[in-house]
Design an enzyme around this catalytic site. Structure first.
Site, mmCIF file in Angstrom:
data_model
loop_
_atom_site.group_PDB
_atom_site.id
_atom_site.type_symbol
_atom_site.label_atom_id
_atom_site.label_comp_id
_atom_site.label_asym_id
_atom_site.label_seq_id
_atom_site.Cartn_x
_atom_site.Cartn_y
_atom_site.Cartn_z
ATOM 1 N N ARG A 193 -0.110 25.449 40.439
ATOM 2 C CA ARG A 193 -1.341 25.720 41.365
ATOM 3 C C ARG A 193 -0.926 26.054 42.690
ATOM 4 N NH1 ARG A 193 -1.749 21.304 43.905
ATOM 5 N NH2 ARG A 193 -0.844 20.034 42.760
ATOM 6 N N TYR B 97 -4.383 29.808 34.890
ATOM 7 C CA TYR B 97 -2.977 28.603 35.084
ATOM 8 C C TYR B 97 -3.519 27.099 35.294
ATOM 9 C CZ TYR B 97 1.120 25.842 34.299
ATOM 10 O OH TYR B 97 1.522 25.066 33.713
ATOM 11 N N LYS C 21 -9.317 19.069 38.578
ATOM 12 C CA LYS C 21 -8.534 18.800 40.106
ATOM 13 C C LYS C 21 -9.634 19.105 41.399
ATOM 14 C CE LYS C 21 -4.144 17.230 38.761
ATOM 15 N NZ LYS C 21 -3.647 16.205 39.336
ATOM 16 N N HIS D 217 -6.466 10.747 42.213
ATOM 17 C CA HIS D 217 -5.311 11.402 41.597
ATOM 18 C C HIS D 217 -4.519 9.212 40.912
ATOM 19 C CE1 HIS D 217 -1.810 13.732 41.497
ATOM 20 N NE2 HIS D 217 -2.074 14.244 40.743
ATOM 21 N N SER E 296 3.406 13.582 42.454
ATOM 22 C CA SER E 296 4.644 14.555 41.969
ATOM 23 C C SER E 296 6.042 14.254 41.653
ATOM 24 C CB SER E 296 4.292 16.371 41.139
ATOM 25 O OG SER E 296 4.910 16.379 42.685
ATOM 26 N N CYS F 63 7.175 12.333 40.536
ATOM 27 C CA CYS F 63 7.704 10.354 40.271
ATOM 28 C C CYS F 63 7.612 9.528 38.548
ATOM 29 C CB CYS F 63 6.603 9.699 40.728
ATOM 30 S SG CYS F 63 7.428 10.014 42.466
ATOM 31 N N ASP G 26 -3.686 10.739 34.966
ATOM 32 C CA ASP G 26 -3.671 11.898 35.879
ATOM 33 C C ASP G 26 -4.923 11.156 36.974
ATOM 34 O OD1 ASP G 26 -2.447 13.857 37.311
ATOM 35 O OD2 ASP G 26 -4.054 15.263 36.281
ATOM 36 N N ARG H 47 3.976 22.720 30.470
ATOM 37 C CA ARG H 47 2.734 22.657 30.030
ATOM 38 C C ARG H 47 2.718 22.259 28.634
ATOM 39 N NH1 ARG H 47 0.782 18.904 34.828
ATOM 40 N NH2 ARG H 47 2.251 20.154 36.152
HETATM 41 O O1 O2Y Z 1 0.060 23.586 38.174
HETATM 42 C C1 O2Y Z 1 -1.144 23.161 37.566
HETATM 43 O O2 O2Y Z 1 -2.245 24.024 37.810
HETATM 44 C C2 O2Y Z 1 -1.110 21.882 37.287
HETATM 45 S S1 O2Y Z 1 -0.862 20.469 38.397
HETATM 46 C C3 O2Y Z 1 -1.416 18.715 37.762
HETATM 47 C C4 O2Y Z 1 -1.786 19.356 35.583
HETATM 48 C C5 O2Y Z 1 -1.519 18.033 35.477
HETATM 49 C C6 O2Y Z 1 -1.636 16.877 36.613
HETATM 50 N N1 O2Y Z 1 -1.046 16.592 37.596
HETATM 51 C C7 O2Y Z 1 -1.029 17.821 38.219
HETATM 52 C C8 O2Y Z 1 -0.738 17.768 39.594
HETATM 53 O O3 O2Y Z 1 -0.420 18.867 40.619
HETATM 54 O O4 O2Y Z 1 -1.058 16.677 40.255
HETATM 55 MN MN MN Z 2 -2.049 15.418 39.231
#
Ligand code: O2Y
Ligand code: MN
Length: 645
Positions: free
Chosen positions: A109, A258, A267, A287, A309, A311, A334, A428
């Site tokens: 992200r 991605y 998200k 979240h 994240s 944790c 999540d 992932r």
């Molecule tokens: O990096 C990404 O695009 C995925 S981010 C993500 C994916 C699954 C669960 N939680 C998260 C997060 O950043 O909290």
């Molecule tokens: Mn998440």
């Protein structure tokens, strides 16, 4: 077909114009403005969806349109196409599992390129001091959002198929669920969305009863210089942008294929747009994991938990309890959507249909349940592969044979002495939730599950006790607002830093954090609010070792929480909240040397410093007008209690 420049001026206002038109205005069969619908039929589409597709066609100029039905057959065809393009490789060691390797510049992200669009900046982000950079979201004006779209999207799907993904966040038809239509030029996104959401024809059918949906437009992009670096994973990292316009329930994402950037249900919808809808409608989009806990008496309770994240959120959601007689079941790992029912009970659904979990660190010792879930019908992204057709990542060292060769996430032969990780740290697994052997029997209950407690937590090596309970709802909201967690700093040489991450929502707020706090505070007037707790599995002793074993032993903390929900007097008051009495925590047969007084100690100097940090954070991030007075009061009260230690 009309030339793009004739129409582009109207791209944004067109939403308004078309909304009032009837289906006959389009005169569509299986064409949309000259573009052939190669899969699916426009007959299934309500006018609002047709209108949205038509606009996207005018803007992006795809070669053809594929309206996804969500079928097995469709999925097989798309996987075949992805394989032919080299986007995914089969993993013959497992059943229907695939490995995608992304462009190495498209691996996570991108917070700095993620924006919330509102007329007034203060509706999107707190009004922080001019000379400070707020980190509670990025605002963009409607004009700038339109410009960003116009600079990127025109013709971006030329030569490509435009996929239309009808999807439901939450069980189709549940009063707590919401619908999205994602338009994308990525077949990888389609196959992933099929795992992560309920997708296809039943969703289109349900739109006939309620025509509301969140519009999601996504393109992996087409670089301005026309050079696609990696044919199997097109993207445009230089111009990546993720835009959210809550007033129109609109998400527009460009340049990345991605995860959170492209699987727009997650998200973007479930949290950023979701939180704005939740504010308007009086519920919470959070979240948080959701889990069921059954105690040895057979009594079951559900809790939610928000952790930043790194944790172990997925690990907790799928925990194997060590405490005899306890059973854990997973509703979600999540995201939680929570709403009071007509009896005033807070009920939660997991709006997702799968797990998009971080692979590295997942193993039979850390999360055996995840390991039993992910080797069927799964798409792995950026993990390493093995010569026997399987996957590998850091943490699986004890789970593969010595003689197996490993290919890293970049497709190069990997040597364990190289000093480089085999799998990307953000690699992932994307797995159907139904694969999980401890998936809760009520995980798809349209009513949702009743929530008895909310946990906040963080990775806090110093000063923060294993568990404490909020004195009341307002105090609990304050605890969520003050959440901090150890994270790896962006700059390599800085090492670990303790970052503020209120409610674990910092990158996901869809509106001003101050208003979000007011909304949370107001929930108390809407129904029976659950108890709130803070947990920290990561406190370290003076020897630098973890003071608590974690993982399945965390069931001992859950046991205390469950007993507190039941009203057992197993607590004592402290300056920061309620902590277990000396014998409050069940430590029977624990094979780990835990110093109970140390793990529950509240060091005065540490907390004075903590309060200063929180004060500074609030001061720098938001004006006094944004921060609810109740939060100020809580901070002052905490300060007084700590001073008295
Ligand atoms: O990096 C990404 O695009 C995925 S981010 C993500 C994916 C699954 C669960 N939680 C998260 C997060 O950043 O909290
Ligand atoms: Mn998440």
């Amino acid at each position: 077909m009309p030339e793009f420049h004739e129409n582009i001026q109207t791209f944004v206002p067109i939403y308004e114009k078309k909304r009032n038109q009837s289906p006959t205005d389009f005169g569509l069969t299986n064409h949309i403005r000259g573009v052939i619908v190669t899969n699916g039929t426009t007959n299934d589409l309500i006018p609002e969806v047709k209108s949205f597709i038509e606009e996207a066609v005018l803007l992006c100029q795809p070669d053809d349109i594929h309206i996804c039905d969500g079928s097995e057959r469709e999925n097989r065809l798309l996987l075949k196409k992805l394989q032919e393009n080299g986007t995914i490789l089969p993993l013959p060691k497992y059943e229907n599992c695939w490995l995608a390797r992304t462009n190495p510049r498209d691996v996570a992200r991108v917070e700095s390129k993620t924006f919330i669009c509102t007329e007034r900046k203060e509706d999107a982000v707190p009004t922080h001091k001019l000379f400070e950079t707020g980190n509670l979201g990025n605002w963009i004006s409607p004009d700038d959002m339109n410009m960003a779209i116009r600079l990127r999207f025109p013709n971006c799907m030329k030569g490509r198929t435009m996929y239309v993904i009808p999807y439901s966040m939450g069980p189709v038809g549940s009063p707590l669920s919401k619908i999205g239509i994602e338009i994308t030029d990525s077949a990888y996104v389609v196959t992933s969305m099929r795992i992560m959401t309920r997708m296809g024809k039943p969703v289109l059918d349900s739109l006939r009863n309620n025509s509301e949906f969140v519009k999601c437009l996504h393109s992996v992009g087409s670089p301005a210089n026309g050079v696609i670096e990696m044919e199997s994973w097109p993207c445009d990292p230089e111009r990546t942008i993720i835009l959210h316009k809550p007033s129109e329930n609109l998400i527009v994402s460009y340049g990345s294929g991605y995860g959170g950037n492209s699987l727009l249900g997650k998200k973007c919808f479930a949290l950023r747009i979701g939180s704005t809808i939740a504010k308007r409608e009086g519920w919470l989009a959070e979240h948080m994991l959701i889990m069921g806990i059954t105690n040895p008496k057979g009594e079951k309770k559900y809790i939610t938990a928000a952790f930043p994240s790194a944790c172990g959120k997925t690990n907790l959601a799928m925990m194997t309890p060590t405490l005899p007689g306890y059973k854990i079941e997973c509703v979600g790992d999540d995201i939680a959507w929570m709403k009071f029912d007509s009896e005033g009970v807070l009920r939660a659904i997991n709006p997702e249909n799968g797990f998009f979990g971080v692979a590295p660190g997942t193993s039979n010792s850390t999360n055996p349940i995840a390991m039993q879930s992910i080797f069927k019908n799964t798409i792995f992204t950026n993990v390493a592969s093995t010569s026997d057709g399987g996957v590998y990542w850091e943490g699986m060292e004890n789970e593969i044979d010595e003689n197996i060769d490993i290919t890293d996430w970049l497709g190069k032969k990997w040597n364990k002495n190289s000093g480089k990780p085999a799998a990307h740290p953000n690699s992932r697994f994307c797995t159907p939730a139904s694969n999980c052997p401890i998936i809760d029997s009520a995980w798809e209950d349209p009513k949702g599950v009743p929530i008895s407690a909310i946990l906040f937590g963080g990775r806090r090596p110093a000063g923060v006790p294993l568990v404490y309970e909020a004195n009341n709802w307002t105090h609990g909201v304050f605890i969520g607002a003050c959440m901090r967690s150890e994270a790896t700093a962006a700059a390599e040489h800085q090492g670990k830093v303790i970052m503020h991450d209120p409610f674990a929502m910092r990158p996901f707020f869809g509106y001003n954090f101050g208003h979000y706090l007011s909304h949370w505070l107001s929930m108390e007037k809407r129904g029976k609010v659950p108890k709130i707790f803070h947990v920290n599995w990561f406190r370290k002793g003076s020897d630098g070792k973890f003071m608590w074993p974690g993982y399945g032993e965390n069931s001992r903390v859950l046991d205390w929480i469950v007993r507190r929900i039941d009203g057992e007097e197993c607590y004592r008051d402290s300056a920061i909240g309620r902590i277990p009495t000396i014998n409050g925590l069940n430590l029977n047969n624990l094979e780990y040397n835990v110093n109970i007084s140390e793990i529950f100690s509240i060091p005065k100097d540490f907390w004075i410093e903590e309060i200063k940090n929180i004060q500074k954070y609030f001061h720098n991030q938001m004006s006094a007008d944004d921060l609810p007075y109740e939060i100020f009061d809580q901070l002052n009260a905490l300060s007084r209690r700590v001073e008295a230690l």
